[in-house]
Design a protein around this motif. Structure first.
Motif, PDB file in Angstrom:
ATOM      1  N   VAL A   5      32.371  30.324  35.858  1.00 43.25           N
ATOM      2  CA  VAL A   5      32.950  31.134  37.001  1.00 43.25           C
ATOM      3  C   VAL A   5      33.790  32.210  36.357  1.00 43.25           C
ATOM      4  CG1 VAL A   5      34.453  31.130  39.061  1.00 43.25           C
ATOM      5  CG2 VAL A   5      32.770  29.450  38.909  1.00 43.25           C
ATOM      6  N   GLU A   6      34.831  31.798  35.365  1.00 38.82           N
ATOM      7  CA  GLU A   6      35.547  32.720  34.803  1.00 38.82           C
ATOM      8  C   GLU A   6      34.734  33.606  34.118  1.00 38.82           C
ATOM      9  OE1 GLU A   6      38.776  33.067  35.248  1.00 38.82           O
ATOM     10  OE2 GLU A   6      38.732  31.617  36.817  1.00 38.82           O
ATOM     11  N   LEU A   7      33.917  33.440  33.286  1.00 40.18           N
ATOM     12  CA  LEU A   7      32.785  34.314  32.639  1.00 40.18           C
ATOM     13  C   LEU A   7      32.263  35.398  33.575  1.00 40.18           C
ATOM     14  CD1 LEU A   7      31.905  35.409  29.951  1.00 40.18           C
ATOM     15  CD2 LEU A   7      29.867  33.905  30.257  1.00 40.18           C
ATOM     16  N   ARG A   8      31.880  34.883  34.594  1.00 40.02           N
ATOM     17  CA  ARG A   8      31.293  35.791  35.474  1.00 40.02           C
ATOM     18  C   ARG A   8      32.268  36.700  36.181  1.00 40.02           C
ATOM     19  NH1 ARG A   8      29.437  32.484  39.129  1.00 40.02           N
ATOM     20  NH2 ARG A   8      31.246  32.451  40.787  1.00 40.02           N
ATOM     21  N   ARG A   9      33.759  36.113  36.346  1.00 38.19           N
ATOM     22  CA  ARG A   9      34.540  37.350  36.793  1.00 38.19           C
ATOM     23  C   ARG A   9      35.205  38.037  35.922  1.00 38.19           C
ATOM     24  NH1 ARG A   9      37.898  32.492  40.598  1.00 38.19           N
ATOM     25  NH2 ARG A   9      36.310  32.390  42.286  1.00 38.19           N
ATOM     26  N   ALA A  28      26.443  42.278  42.668  1.00 34.06           N
ATOM     27  CA  ALA A  28      25.600  41.050  42.890  1.00 34.06           C
ATOM     28  C   ALA A  28      24.091  41.174  42.108  1.00 34.06           C
ATOM     29  CB  ALA A  28      25.388  40.568  44.229  1.00 34.06           C
ATOM     30  N   ALA A  29      23.470  42.443  42.324  1.00 32.87           N
ATOM     31  CA  ALA A  29      22.247  42.937  41.618  1.00 32.87           C
ATOM     32  C   ALA A  29      22.328  42.470  40.169  1.00 32.87           C
ATOM     33  CB  ALA A  29      21.811  44.048  42.247  1.00 32.87           C
ATOM     34  N   GLU A  30      23.278  43.066  39.606  1.00 40.28           N
ATOM     35  CA  GLU A  30      23.369  43.190  38.254  1.00 40.28           C
ATOM     36  C   GLU A  30      23.545  41.964  37.656  1.00 40.28           C
ATOM     37  OE1 GLU A  30      25.862  45.772  34.719  1.00 40.28           O
ATOM     38  OE2 GLU A  30      26.041  46.361  36.961  1.00 40.28           O
ATOM     39  N   LEU A  31      24.556  41.012  38.239  1.00 38.85           N
ATOM     40  CA  LEU A  31      24.916  39.827  37.633  1.00 38.85           C
ATOM     41  C   LEU A  31      23.808  38.905  38.128  1.00 38.85           C
ATOM     42  CD1 LEU A  31      27.507  41.188  37.444  1.00 38.85           C
ATOM     43  CD2 LEU A  31      28.701  39.083  38.008  1.00 38.85           C
ATOM     44  N   VAL A  36      27.138  36.838  48.653  1.00 36.39           N
ATOM     45  CA  VAL A  36      28.591  35.941  48.983  1.00 36.39           C
ATOM     46  C   VAL A  36      28.969  35.440  47.649  1.00 36.39           C
ATOM     47  CG1 VAL A  36      28.948  33.808  49.957  1.00 36.39           C
ATOM     48  CG2 VAL A  36      27.113  35.151  51.077  1.00 36.39           C
ATOM     49  N   THR A  37      28.543  35.028  46.826  1.00 34.50           N
ATOM     50  CA  THR A  37      29.224  34.711  45.505  1.00 34.50           C
ATOM     51  C   THR A  37      30.225  35.994  44.779  1.00 34.50           C
ATOM     52  OG1 THR A  37      27.580  33.073  44.941  1.00 34.50           O
ATOM     53  CG2 THR A  37      29.009  33.720  43.212  1.00 34.50           C
ATOM     54  N   VAL A  38      29.562  36.766  44.872  1.00 29.92           N
ATOM     55  CA  VAL A  38      30.564  38.124  44.354  1.00 29.92           C
ATOM     56  C   VAL A  38      31.502  38.473  45.237  1.00 29.92           C
ATOM     57  CG1 VAL A  38      30.593  40.647  43.656  1.00 29.92           C
ATOM     58  CG2 VAL A  38      28.554  39.101  42.915  1.00 29.92           C
ATOM     59  N   GLU A  44      39.065  36.492  45.056  1.00 31.31           N
ATOM     60  CA  GLU A  44      39.915  35.779  44.493  1.00 31.31           C
ATOM     61  C   GLU A  44      40.698  36.623  43.166  1.00 31.31           C
ATOM     62  OE1 GLU A  44      42.112  32.690  42.607  1.00 31.31           O
ATOM     63  OE2 GLU A  44      41.161  32.708  44.645  1.00 31.31           O
ATOM     64  N   LEU A  45      39.677  37.530  42.641  1.00 31.59           N
ATOM     65  CA  LEU A  45      40.314  38.347  41.711  1.00 31.59           C
ATOM     66  C   LEU A  45      41.521  39.560  42.509  1.00 31.59           C
ATOM     67  CD1 LEU A  45      37.022  39.298  39.615  1.00 31.59           C
ATOM     68  CD2 LEU A  45      39.351  38.176  38.816  1.00 31.59           C
TER      69      LEU A  45
END
Length: 378
Positions: A5-9, A28-31, A36-38, A44-45
């Motif tokens: 999670v931290e790496l994605r954020r 969301a497309a790029e990651l 919903v996840t993004v 949170e950020l």
């Protein structure tokens, strides 16, 4: 392995800080994760003060340069100013209208305006609609051509391959090797749907089966071909046949009434008696309900005398006898097509990667119009 999670954020922060405001759907497309996840990550950020959150947009705490000095990429905040996505579907086609609504939900959630175009049943009706949409500035195209015959389909291959904007076909699978073979498409696996129908009847003990199907769309042609292949390959099936489900169900009829082109309404009861059939697969839903009504008028009760599985599941559940039906994932087809188009429109995704030919599997909705075959009469 799932990305921490931290790496994605941290990746989200890097993108936002380097580009400025970025749409959640683009992130969301790029990651390659869900919107919903993004959205959860962005919330949170924002909560801990590492970025700012707008309506569907993530922004840096401070703009890296004055906004006026940075052109907004297409597909991000300028979505509404960058032109609509044209959505083209046939007139009076309730099956594809469900697909339309699935696509609409994804595009509107991404802040992209939709320009809906309804194609009349005349041959070649889609082309002028698409040309008009492109002249109005459409930057993408979602289309489900009517294609009542293989010939009408082939006539559209050339111009549709050269529209010049990202395009995704919905519920259509072009002929292999054609000019549209390498065009993005999202379609139901109608072979599997037909397999579900035949397998259900066979599992109940039926050995002689009729398919009464339309023949005026790519879906109809796929179902007819699949049924012939599957029935011929099943050793349990002793006899099978394919007939036209109604006089209006053929491609490009020569006349507007049955008498004008020599076709009479199908007498399904007589056909069942002639073939000794106890099971029937009926495509599409409206034809299925009408055929079941005519069976009742002829003294053939469903499912006592004949078991029925409908194909499409638009109105199959609404008859006086609710019909067991194969249900293609209509709305999901639209959603998947719209998500694929968003990949193509995203500047961050480049050309969107390789061409995708996506198939989604139908399901079988069991409602009781099929049971074991009737016992032989003395």
């Amino acid at each position: 392995m799932r990305e921490p999670v931290e790496l994605r954020r941290q990746r989200i922060l890097s993108v936002v800080e380097s580009r400025g405001a970025v749409k959640v759907s683009v992130l969301a497309a790029e990651l390659d994760v869900s919107v919903v996840t993004v959205r959860r990550d962005v919330e949170e950020l924002a909560r801990v003060g590492r970025l700012r959150r707008g309506h569907g947009v993530a922004r840096p705490i401070r703009d890296p340069v004055p906004p006026s000095a940075v052109p907004v990429p297409r597909g991000e905040e300028a979505a509404e100013d960058a032109g609509a996505v044209a959505l083209v579907v046939p007139e009076r086609h309730s099956y594809l209208y469900e697909t339309l609504h699935g696509a609409r939900s994804v595009l509107e959630d991404s802040g992209i305006r939709i320009a809906l175009h309804i194609a009349p049943p005349s041959p070649g009706a889609e082309r002028p609609l698409v040309e008009r949409a492109l002249a109005d500035g459409a930057r993408g195209l979602l289309i489900a051509p009517r294609w009542p015959s293989a010939r009408s389909e082939e006539l559209d291959y050339g111009w549709l391959a050269d529209v010049g904007v990202p395009t995704v076909l919905m519920e259509r699978r072009p002929r292999p090797g054609s000019a549209l073979h390498a065009l993005d498409s999202v379609c139901s696996d109608h072979w599997y749907g037909t397999h579900l129908a035949v397998d259900h009847l066979v599992s109940l003990g039926h050995r002689r089966i009729v398919l009464a199907a339309r023949d005026d769309s790519p879906t109809a042609r796929s179902i007819r071909a699949a049924f012939a292949e599957i029935a011929a390959a099943r050793p349990e099936v002793e006899d099978w046949t394919v007939v036209l489900s109604s006089p209006e169900a053929a491609a490009e009829p020569r006349g507007s009434a049955p008498a004008a082109d020599g076709r009479a309404a199908l007498d399904l009861a007589a056909l069942l008696r002639e073939r000794g059939a106890t099971g029937a697969v009926l495509h599409g839903d409206v034809d299925a309900l009408m055929l079941v009504q005519r069976l009742a008028e002829s003294g053939v009760e469903v499912p006592r005398d004949c078991s029925v599985v409908a194909y499409d599941d638009v109105v199959a559940a609404l008859g006086s006898t609710p019909l067991t039906a194969v249900a293609p994932p209509k709305a999901e087809i639209g959603r998947a097509a719209a998500e694929l188009l968003l990949r193509r429109l995203s500047a961050a995704f480049g050309d969107g990667g390789p061409v995708r030919r996506t198939e989604l599997l139908p399901t079988l909705e069991v409602r009781g119009s099929a049971q074991g075959p009737p016992l032989p009469r003395n």
